[in-house]
Design a protein around this motif. Structure first.
Motif, PDB file in Angstrom:
ATOM      1  N   ALA A  99     -13.975   6.138   3.856  1.00  0.00           N
ATOM      2  CA  ALA A  99     -12.657   7.136   3.297  1.00  0.00           C
ATOM      3  C   ALA A  99     -11.817   7.587   4.742  1.00  0.00           C
ATOM      4  O   ALA A  99     -12.514   7.500   5.649  1.00  0.00           O
ATOM      5  N   TYR A 100     -10.332   8.079   4.592  1.00  0.00           N
ATOM      6  CA  TYR A 100      -9.899   8.210   5.626  1.00  0.00           C
ATOM      7  C   TYR A 100      -9.014   9.626   5.346  1.00  0.00           C
ATOM      8  O   TYR A 100      -8.418   9.648   4.267  1.00  0.00           O
ATOM      9  N   ALA A 101      -9.183  10.493   6.182  1.00  0.00           N
ATOM     10  CA  ALA A 101      -8.770  11.752   5.818  1.00  0.00           C
ATOM     11  C   ALA A 101      -7.851  12.555   6.790  1.00  0.00           C
ATOM     12  O   ALA A 101      -8.038  12.775   8.028  1.00  0.00           O
ATOM     13  N   LEU A 102      -6.399  12.232   6.269  1.00  0.00           N
ATOM     14  CA  LEU A 102      -5.145  12.614   7.304  1.00  0.00           C
ATOM     15  C   LEU A 102      -4.506  13.893   6.706  1.00  0.00           C
ATOM     16  O   LEU A 102      -4.207  14.589   7.365  1.00  0.00           O
ATOM     17  N   SER A 103      -4.124  13.430   5.337  1.00  0.00           N
ATOM     18  CA  SER A 103      -3.226  14.350   4.653  1.00  0.00           C
ATOM     19  C   SER A 103      -3.875  15.921   4.402  1.00  0.00           C
ATOM     20  O   SER A 103      -4.935  16.144   4.342  1.00  0.00           O
ATOM     21  N   GLU A 104      -2.883  17.012   4.443  1.00  0.00           N
ATOM     22  CA  GLU A 104      -3.160  18.121   4.310  1.00  0.00           C
ATOM     23  C   GLU A 104      -2.282  18.940   3.425  1.00  0.00           C
ATOM     24  O   GLU A 104      -1.216  18.315   3.134  1.00  0.00           O
ATOM     25  N   GLY A 153       1.929  16.262   4.860  1.00  0.00           N
ATOM     26  CA  GLY A 153       1.857  15.095   4.041  1.00  0.00           C
ATOM     27  C   GLY A 153       2.561  14.050   4.931  1.00  0.00           C
ATOM     28  O   GLY A 153       1.919  13.356   5.746  1.00  0.00           O
ATOM     29  N   SER A 154       3.791  13.936   4.551  1.00  0.00           N
ATOM     30  CA  SER A 154       4.767  12.983   5.472  1.00  0.00           C
ATOM     31  C   SER A 154       4.657  13.410   6.928  1.00  0.00           C
ATOM     32  O   SER A 154       4.585  12.431   7.992  1.00  0.00           O
ATOM     33  N   ASP A 155       4.756  14.786   7.196  1.00  0.00           N
ATOM     34  CA  ASP A 155       4.746  15.329   8.685  1.00  0.00           C
ATOM     35  C   ASP A 155       3.183  15.530   9.269  1.00  0.00           C
ATOM     36  O   ASP A 155       2.778  16.603   9.295  1.00  0.00           O
ATOM     37  N   VAL A 183      -6.405  17.100   1.946  1.00  0.00           N
ATOM     38  CA  VAL A 183      -6.217  16.975   0.397  1.00  0.00           C
ATOM     39  C   VAL A 183      -5.987  15.297  -0.022  1.00  0.00           C
ATOM     40  O   VAL A 183      -5.323  14.586   0.918  1.00  0.00           O
ATOM     41  N   TRP A 184      -6.100  15.106  -1.126  1.00  0.00           N
ATOM     42  CA  TRP A 184      -5.678  13.752  -1.809  1.00  0.00           C
ATOM     43  C   TRP A 184      -6.619  12.527  -1.242  1.00  0.00           C
ATOM     44  O   TRP A 184      -6.001  11.479  -0.977  1.00  0.00           O
ATOM     45  N   ILE A 185      -7.819  12.760  -0.857  1.00  0.00           N
ATOM     46  CA  ILE A 185      -8.577  11.887  -0.172  1.00  0.00           C
ATOM     47  C   ILE A 185      -9.145  10.798  -1.063  1.00  0.00           C
ATOM     48  O   ILE A 185     -10.121  11.194  -1.996  1.00  0.00           O
ATOM     49  N   THR A 186      -8.790   9.402  -0.938  1.00  0.00           N
ATOM     50  CA  THR A 186      -9.057   8.598  -1.596  1.00  0.00           C
ATOM     51  C   THR A 186     -10.458   8.301  -1.404  1.00  0.00           C
ATOM     52  O   THR A 186     -11.015   8.110  -0.217  1.00  0.00           O
ATOM     53  N   ASN A 187     -11.323   7.877  -2.410  1.00  0.00           N
ATOM     54  CA  ASN A 187     -12.984   7.708  -2.355  1.00  0.00           C
ATOM     55  C   ASN A 187     -13.733   9.033  -1.747  1.00  0.00           C
ATOM     56  O   ASN A 187     -14.754   8.969  -1.595  1.00  0.00           O
ATOM     57  N   GLY A 243       2.079   6.731   3.114  1.00  0.00           N
ATOM     58  CA  GLY A 243       3.519   7.018   3.652  1.00  0.00           C
ATOM     59  C   GLY A 243       4.428   6.664   2.449  1.00  0.00           C
ATOM     60  O   GLY A 243       4.516   5.544   1.769  1.00  0.00           O
ATOM     61  N   THR A 244       4.974   7.667   1.802  1.00  0.00           N
ATOM     62  CA  THR A 244       6.258   7.405   0.804  1.00  0.00           C
ATOM     63  C   THR A 244       7.400   6.316   1.294  1.00  0.00           C
ATOM     64  O   THR A 244       7.546   5.825   2.248  1.00  0.00           O
ATOM     65  N   ASN A 245       7.933   5.743   0.058  1.00  0.00           N
ATOM     66  CA  ASN A 245       8.755   4.708   0.614  1.00  0.00           C
ATOM     67  C   ASN A 245      10.015   5.137   1.300  1.00  0.00           C
ATOM     68  O   ASN A 245      10.676   4.445   1.969  1.00  0.00           O
ATOM     69  N   GLU A 246      10.181   6.690   1.170  1.00  0.00           N
ATOM     70  CA  GLU A 246      11.245   7.188   2.136  1.00  0.00           C
ATOM     71  C   GLU A 246      10.860   6.814   3.695  1.00  0.00           C
ATOM     72  O   GLU A 246      11.504   6.630   4.377  1.00  0.00           O
ATOM     73  N   ILE A 247       9.601   7.325   3.786  1.00  0.00           N
ATOM     74  CA  ILE A 247       9.017   7.157   5.230  1.00  0.00           C
ATOM     75  C   ILE A 247       8.654   5.613   5.569  1.00  0.00           C
ATOM     76  O   ILE A 247       9.228   5.439   6.890  1.00  0.00           O
TER      77      ILE A 247
HETATM   78  P1  FAD Z   1       5.983  15.321   1.150  1.00  0.00           P
HETATM   79  O1  FAD Z   1       5.627  14.968   2.360  1.00  0.00           O
HETATM   80  O2  FAD Z   1       5.960  16.661   0.893  1.00  0.00           O
HETATM   81  O3  FAD Z   1       7.238  14.593   0.425  1.00  0.00           O
HETATM   82  C1  FAD Z   1       7.810  14.936  -0.445  1.00  0.00           C
HETATM   83  C2  FAD Z   1       9.005  14.408  -0.746  1.00  0.00           C
HETATM   84  O4  FAD Z   1       9.970  14.363   0.522  1.00  0.00           O
HETATM   85  C3  FAD Z   1       8.719  12.659  -0.782  1.00  0.00           C
HETATM   86  O5  FAD Z   1       9.745  12.026  -1.488  1.00  0.00           O
HETATM   87  C4  FAD Z   1       9.175  12.365   0.725  1.00  0.00           C
HETATM   88  O6  FAD Z   1       9.481  10.827   0.784  1.00  0.00           O
HETATM   89  C5  FAD Z   1      10.316  13.230   1.187  1.00  0.00           C
HETATM   90  N1  FAD Z   1      10.359  13.267   2.575  1.00  0.00           N
HETATM   91  C6  FAD Z   1       9.625  13.875   3.259  1.00  0.00           C
HETATM   92  N2  FAD Z   1      10.012  13.721   4.306  1.00  0.00           N
HETATM   93  C7  FAD Z   1      10.982  12.981   4.452  1.00  0.00           C
HETATM   94  C8  FAD Z   1      11.941  12.654   5.549  1.00  0.00           C
HETATM   95  N3  FAD Z   1      11.892  12.901   6.808  1.00  0.00           N
HETATM   96  N4  FAD Z   1      13.004  11.833   5.129  1.00  0.00           N
HETATM   97  C9  FAD Z   1      13.057  11.420   3.874  1.00  0.00           C
HETATM   98  N5  FAD Z   1      12.293  11.811   2.930  1.00  0.00           N
HETATM   99  C10 FAD Z   1      11.347  12.458   3.370  1.00  0.00           C
HETATM  100  N6  FAD Z   1      -3.806  10.882   2.382  1.00  0.00           N
HETATM  101  C11 FAD Z   1      -4.755  10.551   2.992  1.00  0.00           C
HETATM  102  O7  FAD Z   1      -4.812  11.197   4.226  1.00  0.00           O
HETATM  103  N7  FAD Z   1      -5.933  10.008   2.754  1.00  0.00           N
HETATM  104  C12 FAD Z   1      -6.082   9.297   1.574  1.00  0.00           C
HETATM  105  O8  FAD Z   1      -6.875   8.799   1.359  1.00  0.00           O
HETATM  106  C13 FAD Z   1      -5.101   9.405   0.789  1.00  0.00           C
HETATM  107  N8  FAD Z   1      -4.990   8.977  -0.581  1.00  0.00           N
HETATM  108  C14 FAD Z   1      -4.131   9.442  -1.707  1.00  0.00           C
HETATM  109  C15 FAD Z   1      -4.254   9.084  -3.011  1.00  0.00           C
HETATM  110  C16 FAD Z   1      -3.480   9.573  -3.994  1.00  0.00           C
HETATM  111  C17 FAD Z   1      -3.753   9.367  -5.247  1.00  0.00           C
HETATM  112  C18 FAD Z   1      -2.144  10.507  -3.465  1.00  0.00           C
HETATM  113  C19 FAD Z   1      -1.259  10.958  -4.419  1.00  0.00           C
HETATM  114  C20 FAD Z   1      -2.149  10.613  -2.199  1.00  0.00           C
HETATM  115  C21 FAD Z   1      -2.786  10.191  -1.015  1.00  0.00           C
HETATM  116  N9  FAD Z   1      -2.633  10.633   0.009  1.00  0.00           N
HETATM  117  C22 FAD Z   1      -3.654  10.372   0.895  1.00  0.00           C
HETATM  118  C23 FAD Z   1      -1.750  11.748   0.717  1.00  0.00           C
HETATM  119  C24 FAD Z   1      -0.466  10.638   0.692  1.00  0.00           C
HETATM  120  O9  FAD Z   1      -0.373   9.820   1.791  1.00  0.00           O
HETATM  121  C25 FAD Z   1       0.550  11.619   0.618  1.00  0.00           C
HETATM  122  O10 FAD Z   1       0.818  12.131  -0.527  1.00  0.00           O
HETATM  123  C26 FAD Z   1       2.024  11.119   1.244  1.00  0.00           C
HETATM  124  O11 FAD Z   1       1.941  10.868   2.370  1.00  0.00           O
HETATM  125  C27 FAD Z   1       3.076  12.193   1.039  1.00  0.00           C
HETATM  126  O12 FAD Z   1       2.759  13.521   1.508  1.00  0.00           O
HETATM  127  P2  FAD Z   1       2.968  14.660   0.279  1.00  0.00           P
HETATM  128  O13 FAD Z   1       2.480  14.606  -0.666  1.00  0.00           O
HETATM  129  O14 FAD Z   1       2.904  15.739   1.177  1.00  0.00           O
HETATM  130  O15 FAD Z   1       4.776  14.668   0.296  1.00  0.00           O
END
Ligand code: FAD
Ligand code: CAA
Length: 379
Positions: free
Chosen positions: A122-127, A131-133, A155-159, A364-368
């Motif tokens: 598993a890969y644990a990056l998000s908190e 998330g994006s930041d 948070v959100w850690i797959t596996n 990374g969301t599709n915005e990212i």
């Molecule tokens: P936010 O960063 O809070 O973003 C909210 C919204 O704002 C989004 O629409 C985003 O696109 C937009 N936004 C934010 N910044 C910008 C910007 N600069 N410009 C334009 N739009 C912006 N993470 C791990 O580390 N390991 C995992 O294994 C893992 N698995 C996951 C499995 C699931 C089912 C889910 C739901 C998430 C998982 N994640 C994991 C976390 C995932 O990578 C994050 O949810 C994702 O990167 C977005 O972060 P956030 O949810 O905090 O959203």
């Protein structure tokens, strides 16, 4: 230019498709309903060599390439997107960085265990607040003798919870923004490493997504990947390939939904003829098929670039962006082709639609992805 898969890649596709149809698909709906992860599926993938596709035999792999890897994720996701992401997180996110940045000892121990499937990764990056930041993460790792002491949560850690090895990112220098991040391999069962909430989700419900908690968790310094401060670059370069794994998952979901929609449109009759004979339906199917094929080409191209040792970060962000948006669009259209039946659990298209959404959000969301591509175009 050659768009033909090699004999080996074709054989692998056939093997994974047979496995997916016979061993994964039969329980996919049930596992989704029960939110149940099935380790025996991962173990069978290991027996087939899928858990170590691109790594050499020396490190427990089968010495194939990244095109074969994305084909495997695609074929699994065609019947069960949860199984697709189990493999993608294990291979692209947990194993790849050890292959790329690990020293020989780390490769012989950790990578070998991951590649053979003895260990799930598993890969644990998000908190919660990062998330994006990514650089704003708060988890810390403080040096204490021959160990680092980790405190914080992910948070959100797959596996999460079911994996044996976790690649965890934490700040060894909390005041240094991204340059203060380091990477650690943490074993399940390490004192002070706990599992928190398991998420209840819209889709990929048989892939567990779990919170990780670190309370004075002591990790030997030998488990640090790279040097202190290398963590951000390790995390980002890992995502370069990981995103293409998610693109492959999206291609598989979209293809599965398209196949189901084509079959149904040929069988379902209204107004005395199959609905497929209406141009309104056949044009919809044509658009769906075209976009799935375009997504596949982008995905295979990014994998091919990586296998050739060429830059693939932009290609991978593009494949994830396009294939994720396509999977969402195609699965919504597939439900439409099925009419009311598509909205029920009698057919798999509602599951495909729920599963598709995550491909626009994680890694990374599709915005990212747009931000990453935009920066590469203009830098
Ligand atoms: P936010 O960063 O809070 O973003 C909210 C919204 O704002 C989004 O629409 C985003 O696109 C937009 N936004 C934010 N910044 C910008 C910007 N600069 N410009 C334009 N739009 C912006 N993470 C791990 O580390 N390991 C995992 O294994 C893992 N698995 C996951 C499995 C699931 C089912 C889910 C739901 C998430 C998982 N994640 C994991 C976390 C995932 O990578 C994050 O949810 C994702 O990167 C977005 O972060 P956030 O949810 O905090 O959203
Ligand atoms: N490879 C190597 N280095 C890279 C890099 C890459 N791909 N991208 C950036 N860097 C380097 C930069 O060169 C820069 O280095 P210097 O300090 O030497 O100049 C440094 O990293 C900082 O780069 P940025 O200024 O671009 O960093 P940023 O803070 O603006 O963030 C970002 C950039 C692209 C938005 C990044 O934070 C990001 O990718 N966010 C999305 C997070 C994400 O994808 N999370 C996925 C979690 S895993 C998951 O979700 C699992 C799953 O699906 C199963």
């Amino acid at each position: 230019m050659n768009f033909q898969l090699t004999e080996e890649q074709e054989m692998l596709r056939k093997m994974v498709r047979d496995f997916a149809i016979n061993e994964v698909e039969p329980t996919a709906a049930e596992r989704d309903e029960e939110e149940r992860f099935d380790r025996s599926i991962f173990n069978k993938m290991a027996e087939l060599g899928l858990t170590g596709i691109p790594w050499s035999e020396e490190y427990g792999g089968i010495g194939s390439d990244f095109v074969s890897y994305v084909i495997a994720v695609e074929e699994l996701s065609r019947v069960c997107a949860s199984t697709g992401v189990t493999l993608s997180a294990h291979l692209s996110l947990a194993s790849w960085p050890i292959y790329k940045y690990g020293n020989e000892e780390q490769k012989k121990s950790f990578l070998y265990r991951l590649a053979t499937g003895e260990a799930l990764g598993a890969y644990a990056l998000s908190e919660p607040g990062a998330g994006s930041d990514v650089a704003s993460m708060k988890t810390t790792a403080k040096k204490d003798g021959d160990e680092y002491v980790l405190n914080g949560s992910k948070v959100w850690i797959t596996n999460g919870g079911v994996a044996d090895l976790y690649l965890v990112f934490a700040k060894t220098d909390p005041d240094a923004n991204h340059k203060g991040v380091s990477a650690f391999i943490v074993e399940k069962g390490t004192e002070g490493f706990l599992f928190g909430k398991k998420e209840k989700k819209l889709g990929i419900r048989s892939s567990p997504t779990t919170e990780l908690i670190f309370e004075n968790c002591r990790v030997p310094k030998e488990n640090m990947l790279g040097a202190e401060g290398d963590g951000f670059k390790i995390a980002m370069s890992t995502l370069d390939g990981g995103r293409n794994g998610i693109a492959a998952q999206a291609v598989g979901i979209a293809q599965g939904a398209l196949d189901a929609a084509v079959d149904y449109a040929k069988e379902r009759e209204q107004f005395g003829k199959p609905i497929a004979t209406n141009q309104g339906i056949s044009f919809k199917l044509a658009d769906m098929a075209t976009e799935v094929e375009a997504s596949r080409l982008l995905t295979y191209q990014a994998a091919w670039l990586e296998s050739q040792g060429l830059p693939y970060g932009k290609a991978s962000a593009m494949s994830k962006l396009f294939a994720g948006d396509t999977a969402m669009k195609v699965t919504v259209e597939a439900v439409q082709v099925f009419g009311g039946y598509g909205y029920t659990k009698d057919y798999p298209v509602e599951r495909y639609m729920r599963d598709a959404k995550i491909t626009q959000i994680y890694e990374g969301t599709n915005e990212i992805q747009r931000l990453v591509i935009g920066r590469m175009l203009t830098k």
